[in-house]
Write a protein that holds these residues in place. Structure first.
Motif, short mmCIF file in Angstrom:
data_model
loop_
_atom_site.label_atom_id
_atom_site.label_comp_id
_atom_site.label_asym_id
_atom_site.label_seq_id
_atom_site.Cartn_x
_atom_site.Cartn_y
_atom_site.Cartn_z
N ILE A 30 -3.35 4.80 -2.02
CA ILE A 30 -4.24 5.59 -1.17
C ILE A 30 -4.10 7.04 -1.63
O ILE A 30 -3.03 7.64 -1.50
CB ILE A 30 -3.87 5.43 0.31
CG1 ILE A 30 -3.92 3.94 0.69
CG2 ILE A 30 -4.79 6.27 1.19
CD1 ILE A 30 -3.15 3.59 1.95
N HIS A 45 -7.77 3.76 -3.72
CA HIS A 45 -8.67 4.11 -2.63
C HIS A 45 -8.73 5.63 -2.57
O HIS A 45 -7.70 6.30 -2.56
CB HIS A 45 -8.15 3.55 -1.30
CG HIS A 45 -7.97 2.06 -1.32
ND1 HIS A 45 -8.97 1.19 -0.99
CD2 HIS A 45 -6.90 1.30 -1.67
CE1 HIS A 45 -8.54 -0.06 -1.10
NE2 HIS A 45 -7.28 -0.01 -1.52
N ALA A 96 0.86 -1.19 0.00
CA ALA A 96 0.00 0.00 0.00
C ALA A 96 0.90 1.24 0.00
O ALA A 96 1.85 1.33 0.78
CB ALA A 96 -0.92 0.01 1.22
N ASP A 116 -2.10 -1.25 -3.49
CA ASP A 116 -3.16 -0.31 -3.14
C ASP A 116 -2.55 1.08 -3.15
O ASP A 116 -1.54 1.31 -2.49
CB ASP A 116 -3.72 -0.61 -1.75
CG ASP A 116 -4.39 -1.97 -1.70
OD1 ASP A 116 -5.52 -2.06 -2.17
OD2 ASP A 116 -3.76 -2.92 -1.20
N PHE A 155 -9.62 3.30 2.60
CA PHE A 155 -8.66 2.20 2.61
C PHE A 155 -8.67 1.46 3.95
O PHE A 155 -8.73 0.24 3.99
CB PHE A 155 -7.24 2.72 2.33
CG PHE A 155 -6.17 1.71 2.65
CD1 PHE A 155 -5.89 0.67 1.78
CD2 PHE A 155 -5.47 1.78 3.85
CE1 PHE A 155 -4.93 -0.28 2.08
CE2 PHE A 155 -4.50 0.83 4.16
CZ PHE A 155 -4.24 -0.20 3.28
#
Length: 159
Positions: A38, A66, A11, A36, A72
């Motif tokens: 963010i 996200h 992430a 991911d 998230f």
């Protein structure tokens, strides 16, 4: 020898530099990791520098965007996943943490890391030990080092 896909995730908290993000996406595609992002990112996710760094690997990476930290964090809590933060403020070297197969490895902004409230939410915090007087290691290299150790512990050990 091929690497099996992993449930580990990388992430990136509001990344600043498209070249680093592209390199991380390429790494993730090659190692079978999901990523991911963010948001908000410090650049347009369709940026040509991101595409140049990721080259033709971008189509092979499982990428989830996200809209913010809260979205998230709610998603990852709903998944029951442990959050492992890489931070220069941590005390535990990353090689001393027992990584789990479902961990999310969180990395902060190149310019500012993560805010205190994100640091406090992390289930574990790890650092890469460095020579005294140095500030930080490039984000993409940090991701490669910590992801490599997590993969070694969780899926590469038996290969």
């Amino acid at each position: 020898m091929t690497t099996p896909a992993s449930r580990l995730r990388i992430a990136l908290y509001q990344p600043d530099i498209p070249g680093n993000t592209g390199t991380i996406l390429r790494l993730a595609a090659c190692l079978g990791l999901s990523v991911d992002i963010i948001e908000p990112a410090g650049f347009d996710i369709s940026d040509r520098n991101l595409k140049r760094s990721g080259m033709d690997y971008l189509a092979s990476v499982a990428l989830t965007r996200h809209v913010n930290w809260e979205q998230f964090d709610g998603w990852r809590r709903g998944q029951g996943r442990r959050l492992v933060l890489a931070s220069t403020k941590a005390a535990l070297p990353y090689t001393q943490l027992q990584f789990g197969a479902d961990d999310i490895l969180l990395f902060g902004r190149e310019s500012a890391g993560v805010p205190d409230h994100v640091h406090e939410i992390a289930d574990a915090r790890v650092l890469i030990p460095m020579v005294e007087g140095q500030r930080s290691i490039n984000l993409a290299i940090s991701v490669a080092m910590i992801s490599g150790e997590a993969l070694r512990q969780t899926i590469w050990n038996g290969l």
